[in-house]
Each structure stands twice: as structure tokens, then as C-alpha cells.
Write a protein that holds these residues in place. Sequence first.
Motif, PDB file in Angstrom:
ATOM      1  N   VAL A  23      27.283  34.353  51.054  1.00 39.53           N
ATOM      2  CA  VAL A  23      27.800  34.471  49.684  1.00 39.53           C
ATOM      3  C   VAL A  23      28.540  35.795  49.534  1.00 39.53           C
ATOM      4  CG1 VAL A  23      27.125  34.736  47.250  1.00 39.53           C
ATOM      5  CG2 VAL A  23      26.108  32.932  48.653  1.00 39.53           C
ATOM      6  N   TYR A  24      27.946  36.868  50.039  1.00 40.25           N
ATOM      7  CA  TYR A  24      28.590  38.181  49.973  1.00 40.25           C
ATOM      8  C   TYR A  24      29.920  38.164  50.732  1.00 40.25           C
ATOM      9  CZ  TYR A  24      29.559  43.118  50.701  1.00 40.25           C
ATOM     10  OH  TYR A  24      30.167  44.333  50.743  1.00 40.25           O
ATOM     11  N   GLY A  25      29.919  37.577  51.913  1.00 40.55           N
ATOM     12  CA  GLY A  25      31.148  37.483  52.702  1.00 40.55           C
ATOM     13  C   GLY A  25      32.203  36.660  51.986  1.00 40.55           C
ATOM     14  N   CYS A  26      31.777  35.563  51.375  1.00 38.15           N
ATOM     15  CA  CYS A  26      32.710  34.706  50.648  1.00 38.15           C
ATOM     16  C   CYS A  26      33.282  35.434  49.445  1.00 38.15           C
ATOM     17  CB  CYS A  26      31.985  33.435  50.210  1.00 38.15           C
ATOM     18  SG  CYS A  26      33.082  32.264  49.392  1.00 38.15           S
ATOM     19  N   VAL A  27      32.415  36.106  48.694  1.00 37.27           N
ATOM     20  CA  VAL A  27      32.869  36.855  47.515  1.00 37.27           C
ATOM     21  C   VAL A  27      33.790  37.991  47.954  1.00 37.27           C
ATOM     22  CG1 VAL A  27      32.081  38.390  45.668  1.00 37.27           C
ATOM     23  CG2 VAL A  27      30.904  36.239  46.073  1.00 37.27           C
ATOM     24  N   THR A  28      33.415  38.697  49.005  1.00 42.57           N
ATOM     25  CA  THR A  28      34.245  39.793  49.509  1.00 42.57           C
ATOM     26  C   THR A  28      35.593  39.261  49.963  1.00 42.57           C
ATOM     27  OG1 THR A  28      32.253  40.941  50.237  1.00 42.57           O
ATOM     28  CG2 THR A  28      34.327  41.677  51.160  1.00 42.57           C
ATOM     29  N   TRP A  29      35.602  38.167  50.695  1.00 44.66           N
ATOM     30  CA  TRP A  29      36.852  37.568  51.162  1.00 44.66           C
ATOM     31  C   TRP A  29      37.702  37.131  49.970  1.00 44.66           C
ATOM     32  CZ3 TRP A  29      38.640  32.611  50.317  1.00 44.66           C
ATOM     33  CH2 TRP A  29      39.812  32.270  51.005  1.00 44.66           C
ATOM     34  N   PHE A  30      37.030  36.483  48.988  1.00 38.63           N
ATOM     35  CA  PHE A  30      37.756  36.011  47.810  1.00 38.63           C
ATOM     36  C   PHE A  30      38.413  37.184  47.072  1.00 38.63           C
ATOM     37  CE2 PHE A  30      37.739  35.179  43.215  1.00 38.63           C
ATOM     38  CZ  PHE A  30      38.611  34.097  43.179  1.00 38.63           C
ATOM     39  N   CYS A  35      42.814  40.498  45.356  1.00 42.07           N
ATOM     40  CA  CYS A  35      43.389  41.838  45.227  1.00 42.07           C
ATOM     41  C   CYS A  35      44.680  41.952  46.029  1.00 42.07           C
ATOM     42  CB  CYS A  35      42.392  42.899  45.672  1.00 42.07           C
ATOM     43  SG  CYS A  35      41.022  43.097  44.520  1.00 42.07           S
ATOM     44  N   ARG A  36      44.690  41.400  47.242  1.00 43.72           N
ATOM     45  CA  ARG A  36      45.904  41.434  48.057  1.00 43.72           C
ATOM     46  C   ARG A  36      47.026  40.669  47.364  1.00 43.72           C
ATOM     47  NH1 ARG A  36      44.390  38.727  52.554  1.00 43.72           N
ATOM     48  NH2 ARG A  36      42.798  40.273  52.940  1.00 43.72           N
ATOM     49  N   LEU A  37      46.690  39.521  46.804  1.00 44.73           N
ATOM     50  CA  LEU A  37      47.685  38.720  46.093  1.00 44.73           C
ATOM     51  C   LEU A  37      48.201  39.456  44.854  1.00 44.73           C
ATOM     52  CD1 LEU A  37      47.243  35.340  46.967  1.00 44.73           C
ATOM     53  CD2 LEU A  37      48.136  35.453  44.661  1.00 44.73           C
ATOM     54  N   LEU A  38      47.274  40.056  44.084  1.00 47.55           N
ATOM     55  CA  LEU A  38      47.676  40.822  42.913  1.00 47.55           C
ATOM     56  C   LEU A  38      48.573  41.999  43.312  1.00 47.55           C
ATOM     57  CD1 LEU A  38      44.444  40.942  40.739  1.00 47.55           C
ATOM     58  CD2 LEU A  38      46.627  39.933  40.117  1.00 47.55           C
ATOM     59  N   TRP A  39      48.197  42.678  44.395  1.00 44.50           N
ATOM     60  CA  TRP A  39      48.991  43.816  44.863  1.00 44.50           C
ATOM     61  C   TRP A  39      50.393  43.373  45.266  1.00 44.50           C
ATOM     62  CZ3 TRP A  39      49.387  48.718  44.389  1.00 44.50           C
ATOM     63  CH2 TRP A  39      50.226  49.435  45.243  1.00 44.50           C
ATOM     64  N   LYS A  40      50.485  42.269  45.995  1.00 48.71           N
ATOM     65  CA  LYS A  40      51.801  41.760  46.394  1.00 48.71           C
ATOM     66  C   LYS A  40      52.612  41.361  45.159  1.00 48.71           C
ATOM     67  CE  LYS A  40      50.787  40.128  51.040  1.00 48.71           C
ATOM     68  NZ  LYS A  40      50.684  38.987  51.936  1.00 48.71           N
ATOM     69  N   CYS A  41      51.960  40.730  44.219  1.00 46.87           N
ATOM     70  CA  CYS A  41      52.637  40.295  42.999  1.00 46.87           C
ATOM     71  C   CYS A  41      53.144  41.506  42.204  1.00 46.87           C
ATOM     72  CB  CYS A  41      51.672  39.460  42.156  1.00 46.87           C
ATOM     73  SG  CYS A  41      52.438  38.725  40.717  1.00 46.87           S
ATOM     74  N   ILE A  42      52.285  42.492  42.016  1.00 50.37           N
ATOM     75  CA  ILE A  42      52.672  43.693  41.278  1.00 50.37           C
ATOM     76  C   ILE A  42      53.802  44.421  42.003  1.00 50.37           C
ATOM     77  CG2 ILE A  42      51.874  46.011  40.610  1.00 50.37           C
ATOM     78  CD1 ILE A  42      49.143  44.664  39.976  1.00 50.37           C
TER      79      ILE A  42
END
Length: 139
Positions: A23-30, A35-42
Motif C-alpha cells: 500500500v505504501y509503495g502504491c501510494v508513493t508511486w501514485f 507530482c511528476r505529471l503536475l510538474w510537467k504540466c506546470i
Amino acid sequence: CKAIRNGFMYVGNVFYEYIVSPVYGCVTWFWSCVCRLLWKCITRIKDCIWSICKAVYDNFLLPIYSCASWFARTIYNGAACVGKSIYGCVTAVAKAIYDGVSAIATAIWNVVGAIATAIWNVVGAIATAIGNVVGAIAT
């Protein structure tokens, strides 16, 4: 006691290994994906805004500034030229008037001086003649 402790440890390890860690790995990956997507978008939005601003500056503001600057320089140079011409004309007219008035005043002064000198000389001659006549009669 040791068996109970080991049992709890085993259950805790299993719970962590099979539930918490995935669950932690999934949440961290998500969140890293989000965040990566938001950063690319911004970053892309920022680049887009920068491109728009640069295009507006290069194609709109800079030509307007150049044109306004050229127009202002032209008006200034024209006004300076006209002002210089007007100043030269006014100076020439003023000098001509001054020279004319000065020449007229000098001529009047010379005429008045000549008349005054002539009158002085005539009066002096008459006075001298009268003095001579009176002197001759008296002697």
C-alpha cells in the motif's frame, strides 16, 4: 511469553510485508506519478506563457516602441530644425531693425549736431561781429 512475542512479531511482519509495504509503495508511486505529471504540466504552462509573452514583446511591443521612438525623434529633430530656423529669422530681423534704428539715430544725431554746430558758429560769428562793432565804437 516468547512464543506470544514471536507470534506478534510474525503477524506484524506479515502485515507489514503483505499489506503496509505494498500500500505504501502504491501510494508513493501514485503520488510520485501525480507530482511528476503536475510538474510537467506546470512547466509546460509556464513555457507556453513565456512563449506568448515573448511573441507579444517581439512582434507587438518592440515594433510599437521602435515606431514611437522614431516618431518622437523625428518630431524632436523637426521641432529643433524649425526652432533653429525661427531663431535665426528672428535674430536676423532683430539685427536688421537694430542696425536700421541705429543708422537712423546716428543720422539724426549727425544732422542735429551739424545744425547745432552751424547755429553755434552763426551765433558766435554774430556775437563776435557785435563785439567788434561795439569795440570799434567804444574806442
